[in-house]
Design an enzyme around this catalytic site. Structure first.
Site, short mmCIF file in Angstrom:
data_model
loop_
_atom_site.label_atom_id
_atom_site.label_comp_id
_atom_site.label_asym_id
_atom_site.label_seq_id
_atom_site.Cartn_x
_atom_site.Cartn_y
_atom_site.Cartn_z
N GLU A 115 39.65 50.49 39.44
CA GLU A 115 39.36 49.73 40.52
C GLU A 115 39.09 48.18 40.22
OE1 GLU A 115 36.74 51.43 43.45
OE2 GLU A 115 38.33 52.99 44.01
N ASN A 116 39.30 47.74 38.85
CA ASN A 116 38.73 46.45 38.71
C ASN A 116 39.75 45.37 39.35
OD1 ASN A 116 36.72 47.90 37.20
ND2 ASN A 116 37.33 46.63 35.26
#
Length: 541
Positions: free
Chosen positions: A158-159
């Site tokens: 999810e970065n």
């Protein structure tokens, strides 16, 4: 996965063995297909055959890692295998798991989506940190790359998506971007070039890393963004790597850590055992959409777990049957502590009610319903490698009286990989009524292998006739069993006896049918009067 012993030895010029290594390996090909026929897709191809990924996310199995032993690994991964799953995603916010974890996945035939351990944030790119990252990645790739279960490496969790949402539409500006798009790929080219790599999850070719149009997605509008699970019909994902819906741990598990005086539905200590911000509030919001709100402790556990069950069932069925999505990975299989959470198996390694529905929806053969303006079509999907031959039963029930008003039984066969329409009903016959459809699918040995139901309005709007559920203890030398029967249709039956696990939960039972249940951790004579039965009938009379 068939495994073979590979022995390699290194000898000097005199024939003396300098070093030798022996490992179990598997022989297979894995491809990650992101484009096909000039259109975006996202799917795994194993040995030349496309698969639908059915699986769960894995988080650390305890908040205190030394507590995680081989027995816990084996029990949890066996639960996944027994629930017809084929993939485990090791989440990037956790740890690289032990060698034994991956050995078990090899043996059980479970693929592993392996995140590198970067999650939900931005990371520095200065020299010292990058050198540390290189060492971490190289060590773990070398340690794990011989395992046939490793299906793909993924750069992070999810970065890029979080950066896109919070800071800038250009995720290339994100600190740490270099790690997932340059550093890790270069290491993989050197040490494991043939295995697929995906930079992040979710990630695709669009500006929004979580787009339906390319790559894979995390579906958190449902639950976390307060959207009801019925809205999954609007989800057009190519592959779903995270989605979930909360339900409490089993009653015995939570009561071990919640003092008796705090066992109230709005008690601070009880709500504290839900680690999501406004998690308890979400449970009540979604309960109110589908059921009468419970007022007692015991009823809450049944209805809240049942709502989690319906949520996952609805979403999994949509993604499996929509013809577009190629995989769905549930958040999550396990818990790190005794809590209310998204897990399908609680901290004490006891399956929640939802587990049994996940097992059913992941069955190789699935009966499901497809609607248009005029018809309700009943379909059979066969996702096994062989033609299916069996029988099915469709019962149309007036829930208010408990009468079966249409009962259809027929033999059926469906070719491998096909979806066939096996029956249909006029939709107008169900509107403004208390009619539902219950389906049972049996294999050629008359064993029940899949069940489903159709209802056209929220359950809270149905009137359901009272049923008399009868329990009979069977005399077996090796184990304790119960025979369950009913005089009228009983919906989503669950049994409770303190300290006892039951082999089946959440089943629907029709008159003249019987269900045999094993008591898994109990071998003594029991008092049947001490067993409490729950069904949806109890709440919708």
């Amino acid at each position: 996965q068939f495994l073979y012993v590979l022995a390699v030895s290194l000898s000097d010029k005199n024939g003396n063995t300098v070093e030798s290594v022996s490992r179990k390996v598997g022989i297979r090909t894995i491809e990650l297909i992101k484009s096909e026929k000039k259109e975006n897709t996202f799917k795994l191809r194993i040995n030349g055959r496309d698969i639908f990924a059915k699986g769960v996310n894995w988080i650390p199995a305890d908040s205190f890692l030394p507590r995680v032993n081989n027995e816990k690994y084996k029990k949890l991964l066996t639960y996944a295998k027994d629930a017809n799953m084929n993939i485990i995603r090791v989440w990037g916010g956790g740890i690289y798991e032990s060698d034994y974890f991956y050995k078990l996945c090899d043996e059980l035939g479970l693929l592993v989506w392996q995140d590198f351990m970067f999650a939900c944030g931005s990371y520095p790119e200065h020299k010292e940190f990058i050198n540390n990252v290189k060492e971490e990645v190289e060590q773990n790739v070398k340690r794990l790359q011989h395992h046939p279960s490793i299906a793909l490496w993924c750069g992070n969790n999810e970065n890029e998506w979080i950066w896109y949402q919070k800071y800038s539409p250009d995720y290339k500006e994100m600190p740490g971007y270099k790690i997932y798009h340059k550093v890790i790929p270069d290491i993989l080219k050197e040490f494991d070039a043939q295995r697929p790599y995906h930079p992040s999850s979710p990630f695709g070719e669009d500006e929004d890393p979580n787009s339906f149009n390319s790559g894979n997605t995390h579906q958190w509008k449902i639950w976390s963004m307060w959207t009801d699970y019925t809205q999954v019909v609007n989800d057009k994902s190519l592959f779903v790597t995270e989605f979930g819906f909360q339900g409490p741990a089993n009653k015995d598990t939570l009561e071990k850590v919640i003092p008796k005086q705090n066992r109230r539905l709005h008690d601070y200590i009880f709500e504290f055992h839900n680690k999501q911000f406004e998690g308890p509030e979400r449970i009540w919001r979604f309960l109110s959409a589908h059921f009468p709100l419970p007022s007692s402790w015991d009823d809450y556990f049944y209805l809240a777990q049942l709502n989690q069950t319906f949520a996952l069932k609805t979403c999994l069925e949509h993604w499996r049957t929509n013809g577009r999505t190629n995989g769905s990975i549930i958040w999550q299989i396990n818990d790190s502590c005794p809590v209310t959470s998204w897990s399908i198996v609680d901290y004490d390694l006891k399956p929640k009610l939802v587990y049994y529905f996940v097992k059913n929806i992941f069955s190789p053969q699935l009966i499901y319903f497809s609607e248009n303006n005029e018809l309700i079509k009943v379909k059979l999907q066969n996702r096994s490698n062989d033609e299916f031959k069996g029988t099915y039963r469709l019962a149309v029930i007036d829930t208010s009286s408990g009468k079966i008003i249409d009962d259809r039984k027929s033999k059926i066969k469906t070719k491998a990989g096909k979806d066939d329409t096996i029956d249909e009903f006029k939709k107008s016959d169900f509107l403004n009524s208390n009619k539902i459809i219950i389906t049972n699918l049996y294999n050629s040995s008359s064993e029940l292998i899949n069940t489903n139901y159709y209802h056209h309005k929220p359950w809270k709007y149905y009137q359901i006739a009272e049923s008399n559920i009868v329990l009979t203890q069977l005399e077996k030398k090796s184990k304790t069993q119960l025979l369950v029967s009913t005089d009228k249709p009983a919906y989503f039956v669950d049994l409770y006896l303190e300290g006892v696990e039951f082999s089946k939960r959440g089943f629907t039972l029709l008159p003249n049918e019987e269900v045999v249940i094993d008591l898994l951790n109990h071998s003594n004579q029991i008092n049947l009067n001490e067993i409490r039965t729950f069904s949806l009938n109890d709440f919708l009379r």
